[in-house]
Motif scaffolding. Structure first.
Motif, PDB file in Angstrom:
ATOM      1  N   ASP A   1       9.657   3.676   2.841  1.00 50.17           N
ATOM      2  CA  ASP A   1       8.215   3.446   2.434  1.00 50.17           C
ATOM      3  C   ASP A   1       7.877   3.901   1.016  1.00 50.17           C
ATOM      4  O   ASP A   1       8.395   3.911   0.210  1.00 50.17           O
ATOM      5  N   THR A   2       6.345   2.704   0.973  1.00 56.79           N
ATOM      6  CA  THR A   2       5.939   2.448  -0.447  1.00 56.79           C
ATOM      7  C   THR A   2       4.954   3.908  -0.778  1.00 56.79           C
ATOM      8  O   THR A   2       4.113   3.299  -1.254  1.00 56.79           O
ATOM      9  N   THR A   3       5.761   4.735  -0.112  1.00 59.73           N
ATOM     10  CA  THR A   3       4.736   6.066  -1.349  1.00 59.73           C
ATOM     11  C   THR A   3       4.576   6.145  -3.113  1.00 59.73           C
ATOM     12  O   THR A   3       5.631   5.435  -3.369  1.00 59.73           O
ATOM     13  N   SER A   4       2.958   6.447  -3.289  1.00 59.14           N
ATOM     14  CA  SER A   4       2.986   6.781  -4.726  1.00 59.14           C
ATOM     15  C   SER A   4       4.041   7.144  -5.631  1.00 59.14           C
ATOM     16  O   SER A   4       4.501   8.001  -5.288  1.00 59.14           O
ATOM     17  N   GLY A   5       5.241   6.679  -6.805  1.00 60.38           N
ATOM     18  CA  GLY A   5       6.609   7.218  -7.270  1.00 60.38           C
ATOM     19  C   GLY A   5       6.933   6.729  -6.656  1.00 60.38           C
ATOM     20  O   GLY A   5       8.616   6.197  -7.382  1.00 60.38           O
ATOM     21  N   PHE A   6       7.474   5.138  -5.839  1.00 57.78           N
ATOM     22  CA  PHE A   6       8.448   4.258  -5.741  1.00 57.78           C
ATOM     23  C   PHE A   6       8.658   3.171  -6.694  1.00 57.78           C
ATOM     24  O   PHE A   6       9.754   3.002  -6.680  1.00 57.78           O
TER      25      PHE A   6
ATOM     26  N   THR B   1       1.122  -1.820  -0.301  1.00 54.08           N
ATOM     27  CA  THR B   1      -0.446   0.145   0.409  1.00 54.08           C
ATOM     28  C   THR B   1       0.436   1.159  -0.171  1.00 54.08           C
ATOM     29  O   THR B   1       2.205   1.131  -0.102  1.00 54.08           O
ATOM     30  N   THR B   2       0.296   2.760  -0.497  1.00 51.68           N
ATOM     31  CA  THR B   2       0.904   3.776   0.065  1.00 51.68           C
ATOM     32  C   THR B   2       0.984   3.800   0.874  1.00 51.68           C
ATOM     33  O   THR B   2       2.149   4.979   1.517  1.00 51.68           O
ATOM     34  N   SER B   3       1.315   2.974   2.084  1.00 55.12           N
ATOM     35  CA  SER B   3       1.596   3.183   3.808  1.00 55.12           C
ATOM     36  C   SER B   3       2.644   2.625   3.895  1.00 55.12           C
ATOM     37  O   SER B   3       2.943   2.114   5.579  1.00 55.12           O
ATOM     38  N   GLY B   4       2.784   1.048   2.727  1.00 56.57           N
ATOM     39  CA  GLY B   4       3.653   0.119   3.454  1.00 56.57           C
ATOM     40  C   GLY B   4       5.035   0.274   3.292  1.00 56.57           C
ATOM     41  O   GLY B   4       5.431   1.755   3.487  1.00 56.57           O
ATOM     42  N   SER B   5       5.800  -0.745   3.226  1.00 56.87           N
ATOM     43  CA  SER B   5       7.334  -0.827   2.987  1.00 56.87           C
ATOM     44  C   SER B   5       7.658  -1.383   1.922  1.00 56.87           C
ATOM     45  O   SER B   5       7.098  -3.012   2.035  1.00 56.87           O
ATOM     46  N   TYR B   6       9.049  -1.143   1.712  1.00 57.99           N
ATOM     47  CA  TYR B   6       9.783  -2.425   0.968  1.00 57.99           C
ATOM     48  C   TYR B   6      11.144  -2.355   1.836  1.00 57.99           C
ATOM     49  O   TYR B   6      11.903  -0.932   2.214  1.00 57.99           O
ATOM     50  N   THR B   7      11.809  -3.527   1.620  1.00 55.31           N
ATOM     51  CA  THR B   7      13.531  -4.206   2.368  1.00 55.31           C
ATOM     52  C   THR B   7      14.133  -4.173   0.967  1.00 55.31           C
ATOM     53  O   THR B   7      13.614  -4.908   0.603  1.00 55.31           O
ATOM     54  N   SER B   8      15.177  -3.321   0.923  1.00 57.04           N
ATOM     55  CA  SER B   8      16.143  -3.584  -0.186  1.00 57.04           C
ATOM     56  C   SER B   8      17.144  -4.321  -0.044  1.00 57.04           C
ATOM     57  O   SER B   8      16.972  -5.225   1.071  1.00 57.04           O
ATOM     58  N   LEU B   9      17.916  -5.477  -1.060  1.00 58.58           N
ATOM     59  CA  LEU B   9      18.896  -5.554  -0.891  1.00 58.58           C
ATOM     60  C   LEU B   9      19.531  -5.199  -0.037  1.00 58.58           C
ATOM     61  O   LEU B   9      20.908  -6.516   0.875  1.00 58.58           O
ATOM     62  N   SER B  10      19.919  -4.447   0.262  1.00 61.69           N
ATOM     63  CA  SER B  10      20.760  -4.562   0.996  1.00 61.69           C
ATOM     64  C   SER B  10      20.664  -4.184   2.520  1.00 61.69           C
ATOM     65  O   SER B  10      21.282  -3.607   3.525  1.00 61.69           O
ATOM     66  N   GLY B  11      18.910  -4.057   2.581  1.00 64.52           N
ATOM     67  CA  GLY B  11      18.621  -4.236   3.858  1.00 64.52           C
ATOM     68  C   GLY B  11      18.066  -3.295   4.932  1.00 64.52           C
ATOM     69  O   GLY B  11      17.656  -3.001   6.305  1.00 64.52           O
ATOM     70  N   ASN B  12      17.733  -1.972   2.961  1.00 62.69           N
ATOM     71  CA  ASN B  12      17.538  -0.592   4.296  1.00 62.69           C
ATOM     72  C   ASN B  12      15.977  -0.482   3.923  1.00 62.69           C
ATOM     73  O   ASN B  12      15.460  -1.723   2.870  1.00 62.69           O
ATOM     74  N   GLU B  13      15.023   0.276   4.777  1.00 60.67           N
ATOM     75  CA  GLU B  13      13.753   0.502   4.065  1.00 60.67           C
ATOM     76  C   GLU B  13      13.291   0.992   3.980  1.00 60.67           C
ATOM     77  O   GLU B  13      13.548   2.013   4.469  1.00 60.67           O
TER      78      GLU B  13
END
Length: 448
Positions: free
Chosen positions: A366-371, A352-364
Protein backbone atom coordinates in the motif's frame (compact mmCIF):
# COMPACT_ATOMS: atom_id res chain seq x y z
CA UNK A 1 16.18 -5.19 26.27
CA UNK A 2 13.85 -3.10 28.35
CA UNK A 3 11.47 -3.06 25.41
CA UNK A 4 11.23 -5.98 23.06
CA UNK A 5 12.60 -4.99 19.66
CA UNK A 6 9.88 -5.76 17.15
CA UNK A 7 9.42 -4.11 13.78
CA UNK A 8 6.11 -3.18 12.29
CA UNK A 9 4.61 0.12 11.22
CA UNK A 10 2.67 2.79 13.04
CA UNK A 11 -0.32 5.14 12.84
CA UNK A 12 -0.05 6.14 9.20
CA UNK A 13 0.10 2.41 8.53
CA UNK A 14 2.40 1.37 5.81
CA UNK A 15 0.47 -1.67 4.88
CA UNK A 16 -0.54 -5.08 6.03
CA UNK A 17 2.94 -6.50 6.51
CA UNK A 18 3.30 -5.52 10.18
CA UNK A 19 3.95 -9.02 11.42
CA UNK A 20 6.67 -9.72 8.88
CA UNK A 21 8.46 -6.52 9.89
CA UNK A 22 8.87 -7.95 13.38
CA UNK A 23 11.75 -10.10 12.24
CA UNK A 24 13.83 -7.28 10.76
CA UNK A 25 15.06 -5.42 13.79
CA UNK A 26 14.65 -8.09 16.27
CA UNK A 27 13.10 -10.34 18.69
CA UNK A 28 16.59 -11.71 18.16
CA UNK A 29 17.60 -12.18 21.76
CA UNK A 30 20.33 -14.61 20.70
CA UNK A 31 21.44 -12.58 17.73
CA UNK A 32 24.98 -11.33 17.92
CA UNK A 33 28.52 -11.91 16.82
CA UNK A 34 31.77 -13.39 17.91
CA UNK A 35 32.47 -10.41 20.13
CA UNK A 36 29.71 -11.38 22.52
CA UNK A 37 29.62 -15.17 22.22
CA UNK A 38 31.89 -18.14 22.67
CA UNK A 39 33.76 -17.14 19.52
CA UNK A 40 37.33 -15.90 19.90
CA UNK A 41 36.78 -12.74 17.84
CA UNK A 42 37.47 -9.70 19.99
CA UNK A 43 37.18 -5.94 19.92
CA UNK A 44 40.30 -3.86 19.64
CA UNK A 45 41.52 -0.32 19.26
CA UNK A 46 43.75 0.91 16.46
CA UNK A 47 47.05 -0.73 15.76
CA UNK A 48 50.01 1.07 14.24
CA UNK A 49 50.17 1.42 10.50
CA UNK A 50 53.30 0.37 8.69
CA UNK A 51 53.12 3.53 6.61
CA UNK A 52 53.11 1.56 3.39
CA UNK A 53 50.28 3.45 1.69
CA UNK A 54 51.75 6.10 -0.56
CA UNK A 55 52.64 9.08 1.59
CA UNK A 56 51.13 7.50 4.71
CA UNK A 57 53.14 8.21 7.81
CA UNK A 58 53.59 5.78 10.63
CA UNK A 59 50.51 6.12 12.85
CA UNK A 60 50.23 5.95 16.60
CA UNK A 61 47.73 4.20 18.84
CA UNK A 62 45.94 7.31 20.02
CA UNK A 63 42.57 8.58 18.89
CA UNK A 64 40.43 11.60 19.62
CA UNK A 65 37.34 11.22 21.77
CA UNK A 66 34.54 10.00 19.52
CA UNK A 67 37.00 9.30 16.72
CA UNK A 68 36.85 6.26 14.49
CA UNK A 69 39.74 4.62 16.31
CA UNK A 70 38.15 4.43 19.75
CA UNK A 71 39.16 1.37 21.76
CA UNK A 72 36.50 -1.30 22.01
CA UNK A 73 34.54 -0.15 18.97
CA UNK A 74 35.61 -2.38 16.08
CA UNK A 75 34.93 -6.14 16.14
CA UNK A 76 38.29 -7.47 15.04
CA UNK A 77 38.90 -11.09 14.09
CA UNK A 78 42.26 -11.97 15.67
CA UNK A 79 42.00 -15.76 15.37
CA UNK A 80 41.23 -16.35 11.69
CA UNK A 81 37.62 -17.20 12.50
CA UNK A 82 35.64 -18.30 9.44
CA UNK A 83 31.99 -18.10 8.45
CA UNK A 84 30.37 -21.55 8.71
CA UNK A 85 28.23 -21.18 5.56
CA UNK A 86 29.84 -18.51 3.35
CA UNK A 87 32.74 -19.49 1.09
CA UNK A 88 35.28 -17.67 -1.01
CA UNK A 89 34.44 -17.59 -4.71
CA UNK A 90 35.36 -20.82 -6.49
CA UNK A 91 36.95 -22.16 -3.33
CA UNK A 92 36.32 -24.61 -0.52
CA UNK A 93 37.73 -22.08 1.94
CA UNK A 94 35.28 -20.26 4.19
CA UNK A 95 35.37 -16.46 4.39
CA UNK A 96 36.87 -14.72 7.39
CA UNK A 97 34.31 -12.82 9.47
CA UNK A 98 34.16 -9.31 10.92
CA UNK A 99 37.08 -6.87 10.68
CA UNK A 100 40.57 -8.05 9.81
CA UNK A 101 42.53 -4.93 10.72
CA UNK A 102 42.15 -1.37 11.96
CA UNK A 103 45.10 0.92 11.42
CA UNK A 104 45.93 4.57 12.03
CA UNK A 105 47.34 6.21 8.92
CA UNK A 106 48.09 9.72 7.75
CA UNK A 107 47.51 10.62 4.12
CA UNK A 108 48.29 14.07 2.74
CA UNK A 109 48.42 15.48 6.26
CA UNK A 110 45.04 14.10 7.40
CA UNK A 111 44.64 11.31 9.95
CA UNK A 112 42.41 8.34 9.14
CA UNK A 113 41.36 5.01 10.54
CA UNK A 114 41.88 2.43 7.79
CA UNK A 115 39.49 -0.48 8.18
CA UNK A 116 39.82 -3.72 6.24
CA UNK A 117 37.10 -6.36 6.37
CA UNK A 118 35.42 -9.05 4.32
CA UNK A 119 31.95 -7.63 4.94
CA UNK A 120 30.74 -10.94 6.38
CA UNK A 121 29.31 -10.91 9.96
CA UNK A 122 29.11 -13.86 12.36
CA UNK A 123 25.59 -13.36 13.66
CA UNK A 124 23.83 -16.08 15.59
CA UNK A 125 20.05 -15.93 15.89
CA UNK A 126 17.67 -17.50 18.36
CA UNK A 127 14.44 -18.42 16.59
CA UNK A 128 11.50 -17.19 18.68
CA UNK A 129 7.77 -17.64 18.30
CA UNK A 130 7.56 -14.13 16.89
CA UNK A 131 10.22 -14.77 14.26
CA UNK A 132 8.59 -18.02 13.19
CA UNK A 133 5.15 -16.40 13.03
CA UNK A 134 6.57 -13.60 10.92
CA UNK A 135 8.10 -16.09 8.50
CA UNK A 136 4.84 -18.01 8.27
CA UNK A 137 2.91 -14.76 7.65
CA UNK A 138 4.83 -13.77 4.52
CA UNK A 139 2.31 -13.08 1.74
CA UNK A 140 4.11 -15.53 -0.58
CA UNK A 141 5.05 -18.09 2.05
CA UNK A 142 3.97 -21.07 -0.06
CA UNK A 143 6.49 -20.24 -2.79
CA UNK A 144 9.13 -18.38 -0.77
CA UNK A 145 10.01 -21.63 1.02
CA UNK A 146 10.92 -24.84 -0.79
CA UNK A 147 8.55 -26.92 1.31
CA UNK A 148 5.96 -24.17 1.78
CA UNK A 149 7.18 -23.23 5.26
CA UNK A 150 10.44 -22.61 7.14
CA UNK A 151 12.41 -25.55 8.48
CA UNK A 152 13.18 -24.01 11.90
CA UNK A 153 11.31 -24.10 15.20
CA UNK A 154 11.32 -21.82 18.25
CA UNK A 155 14.42 -22.43 20.33
CA UNK A 156 16.67 -23.19 17.36
CA UNK A 157 19.90 -21.18 17.19
CA UNK A 158 21.05 -20.58 13.66
CA UNK A 159 24.23 -19.09 12.26
CA UNK A 160 24.54 -16.48 9.56
CA UNK A 161 23.88 -18.18 6.22
CA UNK A 162 22.36 -21.36 7.66
CA UNK A 163 19.55 -22.93 5.64
CA UNK A 164 16.11 -22.19 7.12
CA UNK A 165 14.21 -23.37 4.04
CA UNK A 166 14.04 -20.34 1.75
CA UNK A 167 14.05 -20.75 -2.01
CA UNK A 168 17.12 -18.55 -2.34
CA UNK A 169 18.77 -16.96 -5.33
CA UNK A 170 20.77 -19.43 -7.38
CA UNK A 171 23.93 -17.44 -6.62
CA UNK A 172 23.86 -19.06 -3.18
CA UNK A 173 25.34 -22.54 -3.44
CA UNK A 174 24.01 -25.58 -1.63
CA UNK A 175 25.35 -25.61 1.94
CA UNK A 176 26.87 -22.19 1.19
CA UNK A 177 24.13 -19.73 2.05
CA UNK A 178 21.25 -21.20 0.07
CA UNK A 179 18.08 -21.25 2.15
CA UNK A 180 18.98 -18.38 4.51
CA UNK A 181 17.89 -15.52 2.24
CA UNK A 182 14.47 -14.94 0.74
CA UNK A 183 14.10 -15.27 -3.05
CA UNK A 184 15.73 -12.38 -4.89
CA UNK A 185 18.87 -11.12 -3.11
CA UNK A 186 22.21 -12.57 -4.15
CA UNK A 187 24.37 -14.43 -1.67
CA UNK A 188 26.91 -12.33 0.27
CA UNK A 189 30.54 -12.61 -0.80
CA UNK A 190 33.93 -11.52 0.45
CA UNK A 191 33.92 -8.00 -0.99
CA UNK A 192 37.26 -7.06 0.64
CA UNK A 193 36.32 -3.74 2.14
CA UNK A 194 39.09 -1.24 2.71
CA UNK A 195 37.96 2.16 3.83
CA UNK A 196 39.50 5.33 5.19
CA UNK A 197 37.48 7.08 7.89
CA UNK A 198 38.61 10.54 9.06
CA UNK A 199 39.78 10.55 12.68
CA UNK A 200 38.94 14.23 13.09
CA UNK A 201 35.77 14.85 11.05
CA UNK A 202 35.13 18.28 9.58
CA UNK A 203 31.74 19.88 9.00
CA UNK A 204 30.75 19.99 5.33
CA UNK A 205 30.80 23.40 3.67
CA UNK A 206 28.22 22.47 1.01
CA UNK A 207 25.12 20.30 0.82
CA UNK A 208 26.24 16.74 0.20
CA UNK A 209 23.62 14.10 -0.61
CA UNK A 210 24.13 10.47 0.34
CA UNK A 211 23.86 7.90 -2.45
CA UNK A 212 23.55 4.24 -3.27
CA UNK A 213 26.02 1.65 -2.07
CA UNK A 214 28.45 1.68 0.84
CA UNK A 215 28.15 4.85 2.95
CA UNK A 216 30.27 3.65 5.88
CA UNK A 217 30.89 0.54 7.98
CA UNK A 218 29.14 -1.00 10.94
CA UNK A 219 31.54 -2.04 13.71
CA UNK A 220 31.72 -5.60 12.36
CA UNK A 221 32.87 -4.38 8.94
CA UNK A 222 29.56 -4.86 7.14
CA UNK A 223 28.26 -2.02 5.02
CA UNK A 224 26.04 0.88 6.00
CA UNK A 225 23.51 1.72 3.28
CA UNK A 226 21.08 4.64 3.44
CA UNK A 227 17.33 4.88 2.83
CA UNK A 228 17.16 4.07 -0.88
CA UNK A 229 16.65 0.75 -2.63
CA UNK A 230 17.47 2.34 -6.00
CA UNK A 231 13.90 2.08 -7.31
CA UNK A 232 11.29 4.70 -8.11
CA UNK A 233 7.92 5.31 -9.70
CA UNK A 234 8.05 7.52 -12.81
CA UNK A 235 11.67 8.37 -11.96
CA UNK A 236 10.29 10.73 -9.33
CA UNK A 237 8.87 8.90 -6.32
CA UNK A 238 11.75 7.00 -4.73
CA UNK A 239 10.98 3.95 -2.63
CA UNK A 240 12.44 3.39 0.82
CA UNK A 241 14.42 0.19 1.33
CA UNK A 242 13.20 -0.50 4.90
CA UNK A 243 9.63 -0.70 3.55
CA UNK A 244 9.87 -1.84 -0.08
CA UNK A 245 12.50 -4.50 0.71
CA UNK A 246 10.86 -5.82 3.86
CA UNK A 247 10.40 -9.26 2.29
CA UNK A 248 13.89 -9.28 0.79
CA UNK A 249 15.99 -9.27 3.96
CA UNK A 250 17.08 -12.03 6.31
CA UNK A 251 16.18 -12.50 9.97
CA UNK A 252 18.85 -9.94 10.90
CA UNK A 253 17.33 -7.35 8.59
CA UNK A 254 20.17 -7.46 6.06
CA UNK A 255 20.86 -8.70 2.55
CA UNK A 256 23.41 -8.39 -0.23
CA UNK A 257 23.62 -6.30 -3.40
CA UNK A 258 26.39 -7.26 -5.82
CA UNK A 259 27.63 -9.56 -3.08
CA UNK A 260 27.91 -6.76 -0.51
CA UNK A 261 26.01 -7.57 2.70
CA UNK A 262 24.48 -4.49 4.33
CA UNK A 263 21.89 -3.01 6.69
CA UNK A 264 19.65 -0.07 5.79
CA UNK A 265 18.26 0.38 9.31
CA UNK A 266 18.38 -0.71 12.96
CA UNK A 267 18.93 -4.41 13.60
CA UNK A 268 18.90 -6.19 16.92
CA UNK A 269 21.78 -8.29 15.62
CA UNK A 270 23.87 -5.12 15.70
CA UNK A 271 22.33 -4.04 19.01
CA UNK A 272 23.29 -7.32 20.66
CA UNK A 273 26.75 -7.13 19.12
CA UNK A 274 27.46 -3.79 20.84
CA UNK A 275 25.50 -4.57 24.02
CA UNK A 276 22.81 -1.92 23.53
CA UNK A 277 19.95 -2.65 25.98
CA UNK A 278 18.25 0.75 26.06
CA UNK A 279 19.20 1.71 29.61
CA UNK A 280 21.51 4.59 28.63
CA UNK A 281 22.77 6.45 25.57
CA UNK A 282 23.36 3.92 22.80
CA UNK A 283 26.95 2.99 21.97
CA UNK A 284 28.52 3.35 18.54
CA UNK A 285 27.15 0.99 15.89
CA UNK A 286 29.35 2.22 13.05
CA UNK A 287 30.96 5.14 11.23
CA UNK A 288 29.88 6.97 8.12
CA UNK A 289 32.26 7.99 5.37
CA UNK A 290 32.53 11.52 6.77
CA UNK A 291 34.02 10.19 10.03
CA UNK A 292 31.07 10.80 12.35
CA UNK A 293 29.77 7.91 14.45
CA UNK A 294 26.31 6.39 14.18
CA UNK A 295 24.96 5.51 17.59
CA UNK A 296 21.98 3.27 18.26
CA UNK A 297 18.42 4.52 18.79
CA UNK A 298 18.61 5.43 22.48
CA UNK A 299 19.36 8.94 23.72
CA UNK A 300 19.05 7.96 27.39
CA UNK A 301 17.43 5.39 29.64
CA UNK A 302 14.06 4.64 27.98
CA UNK A 303 14.41 7.78 25.82
CA UNK A 304 14.69 7.30 22.07
CA UNK A 305 16.49 9.77 19.85
CA UNK A 306 13.78 11.43 17.76
CA UNK A 307 13.79 12.07 14.03
CA UNK A 308 12.74 15.58 13.02
CA UNK A 309 11.53 14.42 9.62
CA UNK A 310 7.74 14.56 9.25
CA UNK A 311 5.29 12.96 6.81
CA UNK A 312 3.41 15.07 4.29
CA UNK A 313 -0.36 15.29 4.65
CA UNK A 314 -1.78 14.47 1.23
CA UNK A 315 -5.28 13.69 2.47
CA UNK A 316 -6.18 17.21 3.60
CA UNK A 317 -6.77 19.37 0.48
CA UNK A 318 -5.81 22.44 2.51
CA UNK A 319 -2.59 20.97 3.86
CA UNK A 320 0.56 23.00 3.33
CA UNK A 321 2.38 19.87 2.18
CA UNK A 322 -0.41 18.30 0.12
CA UNK A 323 -1.32 18.73 -3.54
CA UNK A 324 -4.81 20.24 -3.27
CA UNK A 325 -6.66 17.04 -4.12
CA UNK A 326 -7.13 14.56 -1.31
CA UNK A 327 -4.86 11.53 -1.60
CA UNK A 328 -3.09 12.70 -4.77
CA UNK A 329 0.67 12.71 -5.34
CA UNK A 330 0.68 15.31 -8.08
CA UNK A 331 3.12 17.79 -6.58
CA UNK A 332 6.58 17.87 -5.06
CA UNK A 333 7.97 20.06 -2.34
CA UNK A 334 10.15 22.80 -3.78
CA UNK A 335 12.57 22.13 -0.93
CA UNK A 336 12.09 19.28 1.53
CA UNK A 337 14.25 21.25 3.98
CA UNK A 338 11.99 24.31 3.88
CA UNK A 339 8.28 23.72 3.34
CA UNK A 340 7.66 27.49 3.35
CA UNK A 341 8.83 27.40 -0.26
CA UNK A 342 5.67 25.50 -1.08
CA UNK A 343 5.03 22.86 -3.73
CA UNK A 344 5.35 22.52 -7.48
CA UNK A 345 3.16 20.40 -9.74
CA UNK A 346 4.64 17.44 -11.57
CA UNK A 347 3.51 15.49 -14.60
CA UNK A 348 5.22 12.45 -13.09
CA UNK A 349 2.44 11.72 -10.66
CA UNK A 350 2.80 8.96 -8.10
CA UNK A 351 0.37 6.41 -6.72
CA UNK A 352 -2.40 7.81 -4.56
CA UNK A 353 -2.31 7.25 -0.81
CA UNK A 354 -4.79 4.41 -1.38
CA UNK A 355 -2.81 2.97 -4.30
CA UNK A 356 -0.26 0.17 -4.46
CA UNK A 357 3.30 -0.57 -5.51
CA UNK A 358 4.82 -3.88 -6.63
CA UNK A 359 8.46 -4.43 -5.67
CA UNK A 360 11.15 -6.17 -7.71
CA UNK A 361 10.47 -9.33 -5.71
CA UNK A 362 6.82 -9.24 -6.76
CA UNK A 363 5.41 -8.20 -3.39
CA UNK A 364 2.63 -5.63 -3.32
CA UNK A 365 2.51 -2.69 -0.90
CA UNK A 366 0.00 0.00 0.00
CA UNK A 367 1.31 3.46 -0.84
CA UNK A 368 0.07 5.34 2.19
CA UNK A 369 1.90 8.57 2.99
CA UNK A 370 5.40 7.73 4.15
CA UNK A 371 6.16 5.04 1.58
CA UNK A 372 8.29 7.26 -0.68
CA UNK A 373 11.22 9.57 0.03
CA UNK A 374 9.28 12.49 -1.42
CA UNK A 375 6.65 12.00 1.31
CA UNK A 376 8.97 13.51 3.94
CA UNK A 377 10.16 16.96 4.95
CA UNK A 378 12.46 18.24 7.66
CA UNK A 379 10.52 20.00 10.42
CA UNK A 380 12.97 22.59 11.76
CA UNK A 381 10.62 23.38 14.64
CA UNK A 382 11.13 19.88 15.99
CA UNK A 383 14.91 20.21 15.80
CA UNK A 384 14.64 23.55 17.61
CA UNK A 385 13.10 21.76 20.60
CA UNK A 386 16.53 20.23 21.27
CA UNK A 387 16.92 17.41 23.73
CA UNK A 388 16.33 14.07 22.03
CA UNK A 389 15.31 15.68 18.73
CA UNK A 390 17.82 15.36 15.91
CA UNK A 391 18.70 17.70 13.06
CA UNK A 392 18.18 17.36 9.31
CA UNK A 393 21.19 15.01 9.09
CA UNK A 394 19.72 12.73 11.78
CA UNK A 395 22.32 13.73 14.32
CA UNK A 396 23.14 16.20 17.08
CA UNK A 397 25.92 17.14 19.50
CA UNK A 398 26.52 16.64 23.18
CA UNK A 399 29.43 17.45 25.46
CA UNK A 400 30.58 13.86 25.80
CA UNK A 401 30.44 12.64 22.21
CA UNK A 402 30.54 15.77 20.09
CA UNK A 403 28.50 15.52 16.90
CA UNK A 404 27.08 12.08 16.13
CA UNK A 405 24.28 10.45 14.19
CA UNK A 406 21.58 8.14 15.56
CA UNK A 407 19.67 5.23 14.12
CA UNK A 408 16.04 6.26 14.39
CA UNK A 409 13.02 4.23 15.38
CA UNK A 410 9.71 4.99 17.08
CA UNK A 411 8.07 3.08 19.89
CA UNK A 412 4.56 1.76 19.34
CA UNK A 413 1.90 1.44 22.02
CA UNK A 414 2.77 -2.23 22.45
CA UNK A 415 6.50 -1.53 22.98
CA UNK A 416 7.66 -2.30 19.46
CA UNK A 417 10.57 -0.54 17.75
CA UNK A 418 9.55 0.77 14.33
CA UNK A 419 12.06 2.10 11.78
CA UNK A 420 11.70 5.87 11.36
CA UNK A 421 12.92 7.89 8.38
CA UNK A 422 15.74 8.57 7.64
CA UNK A 423 16.64 5.33 9.46
CA UNK A 424 20.46 5.59 9.67
CA UNK A 425 21.75 9.07 8.85
CA UNK A 426 21.25 11.71 6.22
CA UNK A 427 19.73 12.22 3.73
CA UNK A 428 22.83 14.43 3.59
CA UNK A 429 26.27 14.03 5.12
CA UNK A 430 26.94 16.39 8.00
CA UNK A 431 30.68 16.05 7.45
CA UNK A 432 33.10 16.66 4.64
CA UNK A 433 34.21 13.95 2.20
CA UNK A 434 37.58 13.84 0.48
CA UNK A 435 39.53 11.75 -2.02
CA UNK A 436 40.41 9.13 0.61
CA UNK A 437 37.03 8.61 2.29
CA UNK A 438 34.80 5.60 1.63
CA UNK A 439 32.50 7.91 -0.34
CA UNK A 440 34.62 10.55 -2.02
CA UNK A 441 31.99 12.70 -3.69
CA UNK A 442 28.45 13.87 -3.10
CA UNK A 443 25.69 11.96 -4.86
CA UNK A 444 23.61 13.49 -7.63
CA UNK A 445 21.40 10.41 -8.03
CA UNK A 446 18.58 11.33 -5.65
CA UNK A 447 16.65 14.42 -4.79
CA UNK A 448 15.28 16.62 -7.52
Amino acid sequence: MKVKALLNHDGYSLLSYALTLTLLAGVLHGCGGGGNSSSETETSSDVSSSGSDGDSDSGDNSSDDGGSGDAGVWIINTTDERAPYIYENNSNEQVQVNVQSVESVTVSGRDYTRVTATGIPDYEILITDNILNALLSRPKVSTDFLSGSPTVQPGDIISFGQDIGYRSNSSCGAEAGYGFWPPGPVCPENVSHEGYIPKTPEVATEDCETGLGVQGYWVNGTSIYQWSDGQSVNNTWHTLAPFAEVYDVDVCGGHAANGDYHHHFYSNCLADLVGDVGDSHSPIYGYTADGYAIHGPWEDDDQLALSSWAVRNYNDPNSKTGCGDAGERSCLLVDEYNINQGTQTTNNTGPTTSGSYTSLSGNEFDTTSGFFYEDYYWDSELTALGGAYLDQYNGHSDSERGYHYHLTVTLSDDAQLIPAFPFTFGPRFYGKLDDQTIVNRCSTTFGR
